[in-house]
Design a protein around this motif. Structure first.
Motif, PDB file in Angstrom:
ATOM      1  N   PRO A 132      77.752  68.084  47.218  1.00  0.00           N
ATOM      2  CA  PRO A 132      77.421  67.089  46.214  1.00  0.00           C
ATOM      3  C   PRO A 132      77.177  67.614  44.800  1.00  0.00           C
ATOM      4  N   THR A 133      77.017  68.905  44.603  1.00  0.00           N
ATOM      5  CA  THR A 133      76.729  69.390  43.252  1.00  0.00           C
ATOM      6  C   THR A 133      78.013  69.762  42.507  1.00  0.00           C
ATOM      7  N   GLY A 134      77.901  69.764  41.192  1.00  0.00           N
ATOM      8  CA  GLY A 134      79.015  70.229  40.375  1.00  0.00           C
ATOM      9  C   GLY A 134      79.333  71.677  40.686  1.00  0.00           C
ATOM     10  N   ALA A 135      78.278  72.476  40.846  1.00  0.00           N
ATOM     11  CA  ALA A 135      78.469  73.905  41.119  1.00  0.00           C
ATOM     12  C   ALA A 135      79.332  74.109  42.365  1.00  0.00           C
ATOM     13  N   ASN A 136      79.155  73.255  43.367  1.00  0.00           N
ATOM     14  CA  ASN A 136      79.942  73.431  44.587  1.00  0.00           C
ATOM     15  C   ASN A 136      81.410  73.098  44.360  1.00  0.00           C
TER      16      ASN A 136
ATOM     17  N   GLY B  37      80.845  78.977  27.956  1.00  0.00           N
ATOM     18  CA  GLY B  37      81.106  78.155  29.138  1.00  0.00           C
ATOM     19  C   GLY B  37      79.882  78.014  30.032  1.00  0.00           C
ATOM     20  N   TYR B  38      79.732  76.829  30.642  1.00  0.00           N
ATOM     21  CA  TYR B  38      78.680  76.619  31.643  1.00  0.00           C
ATOM     22  C   TYR B  38      79.310  75.963  32.861  1.00  0.00           C
ATOM     23  N   HIS B  39      79.073  76.533  34.041  1.00  0.00           N
ATOM     24  CA  HIS B  39      79.733  76.003  35.232  1.00  0.00           C
ATOM     25  C   HIS B  39      78.813  75.802  36.428  1.00  0.00           C
ATOM     26  N   GLY B  40      77.510  76.006  36.251  1.00  0.00           N
ATOM     27  CA  GLY B  40      76.586  75.760  37.355  1.00  0.00           C
ATOM     28  C   GLY B  40      75.789  76.991  37.721  1.00  0.00           C
ATOM     29  N   MET B  41      74.854  76.831  38.667  1.00  0.00           N
ATOM     30  CA  MET B  41      73.853  77.865  38.921  1.00  0.00           C
ATOM     31  C   MET B  41      74.004  78.578  40.262  1.00  0.00           C
TER      32      MET B  41
ATOM     33  N   LEU C  43      87.910  76.415  32.106  1.00  0.00           N
ATOM     34  CA  LEU C  43      87.356  76.071  30.792  1.00  0.00           C
ATOM     35  C   LEU C  43      86.891  74.622  30.759  1.00  0.00           C
ATOM     36  N   GLU C  44      86.017  74.336  29.786  1.00  0.00           N
ATOM     37  CA  GLU C  44      85.643  72.965  29.433  1.00  0.00           C
ATOM     38  C   GLU C  44      86.338  72.636  28.111  1.00  0.00           C
ATOM     39  N   CYS C  45      86.880  71.431  27.988  1.00  0.00           N
ATOM     40  CA  CYS C  45      87.541  71.049  26.733  1.00  0.00           C
ATOM     41  C   CYS C  45      86.508  70.812  25.633  1.00  0.00           C
TER      42      CYS C  45
ATOM     43  N   VAL D 238      90.253  72.892  34.771  1.00  0.00           N
ATOM     44  CA  VAL D 238      89.411  72.248  33.759  1.00  0.00           C
ATOM     45  C   VAL D 238      88.137  71.767  34.445  1.00  0.00           C
ATOM     46  N   ASP D 239      87.015  72.294  34.003  1.00  0.00           N
ATOM     47  CA  ASP D 239      85.708  71.839  34.490  1.00  0.00           C
ATOM     48  C   ASP D 239      85.335  70.613  33.660  1.00  0.00           C
ATOM     49  N   ASP D 240      85.617  69.432  34.236  1.00  0.00           N
ATOM     50  CA  ASP D 240      85.364  68.171  33.528  1.00  0.00           C
ATOM     51  C   ASP D 240      84.087  67.497  34.046  1.00  0.00           C
ATOM     52  N   ILE D 241      83.170  68.333  34.523  1.00  0.00           N
ATOM     53  CA  ILE D 241      81.952  67.805  35.144  1.00  0.00           C
ATOM     54  C   ILE D 241      81.095  67.066  34.119  1.00  0.00           C
ATOM     55  N   GLN D 242      80.979  67.611  32.922  1.00  0.00           N
ATOM     56  CA  GLN D 242      80.188  66.935  31.885  1.00  0.00           C
ATOM     57  C   GLN D 242      81.057  66.173  30.888  1.00  0.00           C
ATOM     58  N   ALA D 243      82.197  66.762  30.500  1.00  0.00           N
ATOM     59  CA  ALA D 243      83.024  66.141  29.462  1.00  0.00           C
ATOM     60  C   ALA D 243      83.920  65.037  30.023  1.00  0.00           C
TER      61      ALA D 243
ATOM     62  N   SER E 129      82.159  65.649  38.588  1.00  0.00           N
ATOM     63  CA  SER E 129      80.879  65.413  39.265  1.00  0.00           C
ATOM     64  C   SER E 129      80.033  64.475  38.405  1.00  0.00           C
ATOM     65  N   LYS E 130      78.901  64.954  37.945  1.00  0.00           N
ATOM     66  CA  LYS E 130      77.936  64.200  37.125  1.00  0.00           C
ATOM     67  C   LYS E 130      78.087  62.678  37.131  1.00  0.00           C
ATOM     68  N   SER E 131      78.930  62.088  36.283  1.00  0.00           N
ATOM     69  CA  SER E 131      78.975  60.622  36.196  1.00  0.00           C
ATOM     70  C   SER E 131      80.000  59.995  37.135  1.00  0.00           C
TER      71      SER E 131
HETATM   72  C1  PLP Z   1      76.318  70.272  35.019  1.00  0.00           C
HETATM   73  C2  PLP Z   1      77.539  71.091  35.010  1.00  0.00           C
HETATM   74  C3  PLP Z   1      77.924  71.865  36.117  1.00  0.00           C
HETATM   75  C4  PLP Z   1      77.066  72.018  37.344  1.00  0.00           C
HETATM   76  O1  PLP Z   1      76.795  70.842  38.001  1.00  0.00           O
HETATM   77  P1  PLP Z   1      75.517  70.806  38.995  1.00  0.00           P
HETATM   78  O2  PLP Z   1      75.586  69.473  39.641  1.00  0.00           O
HETATM   79  O3  PLP Z   1      74.304  70.980  38.137  1.00  0.00           O
HETATM   80  O4  PLP Z   1      75.692  71.922  39.951  1.00  0.00           O
HETATM   81  C5  PLP Z   1      79.131  72.532  36.040  1.00  0.00           C
HETATM   82  N1  PLP Z   1      79.908  72.469  34.956  1.00  0.00           N
HETATM   83  C6  PLP Z   1      79.568  71.739  33.880  1.00  0.00           C
HETATM   84  C7  PLP Z   1      80.482  71.697  32.708  1.00  0.00           C
HETATM   85  C8  PLP Z   1      78.364  71.041  33.858  1.00  0.00           C
HETATM   86  O5  PLP Z   1      78.005  70.353  32.768  1.00  0.00           O
END
Ligand code: PLP
Length: 428
Positions: A109-113, A137-141, A204-206, A237-242, A266-268
């Motif tokens: 369920p997490t973006g990181a996964n 870049g940020y991709h999770g923990m 990458l994130e755009c 493309v990590d589109d989790i936030q964007a 993920s996220k939204s």
């Molecule tokens: C939040 C985020 C993640 C990680 O998602 P989590 O649900 O917190 O694990 C990965 N990539 C981007 C771009 C994010 O903003």
């Protein structure tokens, strides 16, 4: 009720609650209410996980109906009616109109996964080890996601050495033009003597959410996509936030004319803040063996129910994207006011992830704190928390958007006027 319970019982690792120290009880649309009934205007949107605001009535209605009729709640990866409906809706409303042919992999369920799964698949497809990632870049923990995250403080929490990474400069980080940047990247991977292994993928994130709302240009994105293709690497493309409309279109890469091999969402995605993550995988590279990337909670069917509502309600017609563009223009125009030609501030970001970048990071942090005291929730981002990040719900009422933006402008002006600025120079 004892609200010292958080201090007494909850781990020191908690963080957002330190920036926004209230005890919240209810929420609706763009408003949060604390236990005393005080309202807060939300310019944070659950770090981008509440793009459609809090408690969308149609999503709540669908969930209540689903629960009442005994719908499946947790389905592992079993075939369910709710999942079939989500898959069909995603294909019809998102993929087909954009002429995209992806398969969907539900991850944990997490973006990181989702990111972990994308990295694994890229390594499996290419039989290479290195992942190329970018500054900011940020991709999770989790361990693999942290390895490709740039922020040193976050990365240090991993506690072990993480090999197999090559970190590259993101668009705009060096002062050279796009073509020179792309030429350098190409040389690194194609000329002998650089000592850089060919990567399994570029990720990458755009628009970099946590990295400070840095935007990649379409030319740069197209160049990286082309380079990836040339050297046999995947583009992730990590589109989790964007993604999910945050930059104005459902996917952040739509304007760039690129088709990534893997897209992380993920996220939204669930629309209502329920955990739900997936990867879009180009059909030809879906070479997973059954169960090769597993996870108990890949079957959050309630989240699929609300995700289906979100797609139908907001993405069936172009009207929603148009409204994001209008709101973005209003927000930018209002924030421009705060600049007043001040060379200590600049505007950054795209769509409704727009921010004010301060030369002095302490000002962004102080503004976030003060605006919270005044009832507006807004976060900072960037390597030094130097960016005040406006992330209202995409559905925010225009009046509330303008009110919030005006409050940010007023607070910024006050913080930047010569007397208080001079005072802050001494104190901070
Ligand atoms: C939040 C985020 C993640 C990680 O998602 P989590 O649900 O917190 O694990 C990965 N990539 C981007 C771009 C994010 O903003």
């Amino acid at each position: 009720m004892n609200f010292n319970i958080f201090d007494e019982s909850e781990s020191e690792v908690r963080s957002y609650c330190r920036s926004f120290p209230a005890v919240f009880a209810n929420s609706q649309g763009s408003m949060l209410y604390d236990v005393k009934g005080r309202g807060y205007l939300d310019f944070f949107a659950g770090a981008g996980s509440l793009n459609y605001g809090h408690n969308d009535p149609d999503m709540i209605e669908a969930v209540v109906h689903y629960l009442r009729q005994g719908g499946i709640l947790q389905g592992l990866d079993l075939h369910t009616e709710a999942k079939a409906r989500f898959l069909a809706t995603f294909r019809r409303i998102i993929l087909e109109p954009r002429k995209l042919d992806y398969k969907l992999q539900f991850t944990g369920p997490t973006g990181a996964n989702a990111v972990e799964a994308a990295l694994k698949l890229a390594r499996k497809v290419t039989d290479r080890h290195t992942i190329a990632c970018f500054s900011g870049g940020y991709h999770g923990m989790s361990q693999g996601a942290l390895a490709i995250t740039a922020n040193a403080t976050k990365r240090s929490s991993v506690g072990v050495q993480v090999p197999g990474i090559v970190r590259l400069p993101y668009d705009g980080i060096s002062l050279t033009d796009v073509n020179t940047q792309l030429m350098l990247l190409r040389d690194m991977f194609t000329k002998p003597g650089y000592g850089v292994d060919l990567p399994a993928a570029f990720i990458l994130e755009c628009v970099q959410g946590e990295g400070g709302l840095n935007c990649a240009s379409n030319a740069w994105l197209a160049g990286v996509a082309q380079l990836a293709k040339e050297i046999g690497a995947l583009l992730i493309v990590d589109d989790i936030q964007a993604g999910c409309g945050r930059t104005g279109t459902f996917f952040s890469f739509e304007g760039a004319g690129i088709v990534p091999d893997i897209v992380c969402l993920s996220k939204s995605l669930s629309g209502a803040g329920f955990p739900l993550s997936l990867n879009l995988i180009r059909r030809e590279i879906d070479i997973w063996n059954p169960g090769e990337h597993n996870g108990t909670f890949r079957g959050n069917n309630v989240a699929m129910v609300t995700a289906t509502v979100a797609l139908e309600k907001f993405w069936s017609t172009p009207a929603f994207a148009d409204s994001i563009a209008e709101k973005s223009a209003v927000l930018r125009a209002t924030l421009l006011d705060a600049l007043d030609g001040n060379d200590q501030i600049s505007i950054t970001g795209r769509g409704l992830m727009v921010g004010l970048r301060f030369v002095r990071p302490a000002i962004a942090k102080a503004l976030s704190r003060q605006l919270f005291e005044d009832g507006l929730i807004i976060e900072t981002g960037g390597p030094n928390n130097e960016v005040l990040k406006c992330m209202p719900a995409l559905t925010i009422d225009s009046v509330l958007l303008e009110q919030g933006a005006a409050r940010i402008v007023d607070a910024t002006r006050a913080a930047m006027t010569p007397p208080s600025f001079a005072r802050q120079n001494v104190c901070l």
